[in-house]
Design an enzyme around this catalytic site. Structure first.
Site, PDB file in Angstrom:
ATOM      1  N   SER A   1     -27.190 -78.695  -8.236  1.00 23.47           N
ATOM      2  CA  SER A   1     -28.394 -79.449  -8.576  1.00 23.47           C
ATOM      3  C   SER A   1     -28.707 -80.565  -7.598  1.00 23.47           C
ATOM      4  O   SER A   1     -29.860 -80.894  -7.374  1.00 23.47           O
ATOM      5  CB  SER A   1     -28.263 -80.049  -9.972  1.00 23.47           C
ATOM      6  N   THR A   2     -27.676 -81.184  -7.026  1.00 28.48           N
ATOM      7  CA  THR A   2     -27.918 -82.344  -6.178  1.00 28.48           C
ATOM      8  C   THR A   2     -27.127 -82.260  -4.881  1.00 28.48           C
ATOM      9  O   THR A   2     -26.159 -81.510  -4.773  1.00 28.48           O
ATOM     10  CB  THR A   2     -27.497 -83.648  -6.890  1.00 28.48           C
TER      11      THR A   2
END
Length: 184
Positions: A9-10
């Site tokens: 996600s990041t």
């Protein structure tokens, strides 16, 4: 051909992405697609992986949550893969949609995963509400206001809003809010 898809996600989850790539390579994936993007954002890497797959290929992911964000989303991915004659393998669950049992299992597990996510979000909302009542929750610290002097100085040097945002690691909208006449 085995086609691998890895996602985190990041950008801070670099180690997780590397671990997925390592595992997919060890499983024999000949082509890998990877990206670092939220599950709710447009995922160009996933789209490219599905587009790349041909009849007889298998799309491989290490975990279910790296692939789909809901039962509906999983259903769409599986339908698209099935229409192309492509199987899906989810490594940590030992599921392969190339078999009837695998197809059943992936649908059941997608339902459980969506339920788990919804329960986590509900607990999060309850925790935030409780913290607000207790005066302990203030939300995210406003990063742009803390950098207002830097923003105005860079704007005074003639930098564009996009360049200021990039240099300071904030959004263009945040720069705009600080520089707007209402903010003065």
């Amino acid at each position: 051909m085995l086609v691998g898809y890895a996602r985190t996600s990041t950008l801070e989850q670099e180690a997780g992405l590397e671990a997925q790539v390592r595992d997919l390579t060890a499983l024999g994936c000949e082509k890998l697609f990877r990206e670092q993007v939220s599950s709710v954002a447009t995922r160009k890497g996933l789209e490219a992986a599905v587009e790349f797959c041909r009849e007889g290929d298998t799309l491989v992911v290490t975990k279910l949550d790296r692939l789909a964000r809901s039962v509906v989303h999983m259903g769409k991915i599986i339908a698209e893969l099935e229409a192309k004659g492509v199987a899906l393998r989810i490594v940590n669950l030992g599921v392969d949609t190339g078999t009837p049992t695998g197809k059943l299992m992936v649908n059941v597990l997608a339902g459980v995963a969506q339920f788990e996510r919804e329960m986590m979000l509900e607990r999060q909302r309850e925790g935030i509400a409780k913290a607000k009542v207790e005066g302990a929750y203030r939300g995210r610290k406003p990063t742009a206001r803390a950098k207002a002097a830097e923003i105005k100085a860079l704007a005074g040097e003639g930098l564009s809003m996009a360049k200021i945002a990039k240099q300071l690691g904030i959004g263009v909208g945040s720069v705009h809010r600080v520089l707007s006449p209402e903010a003065a």
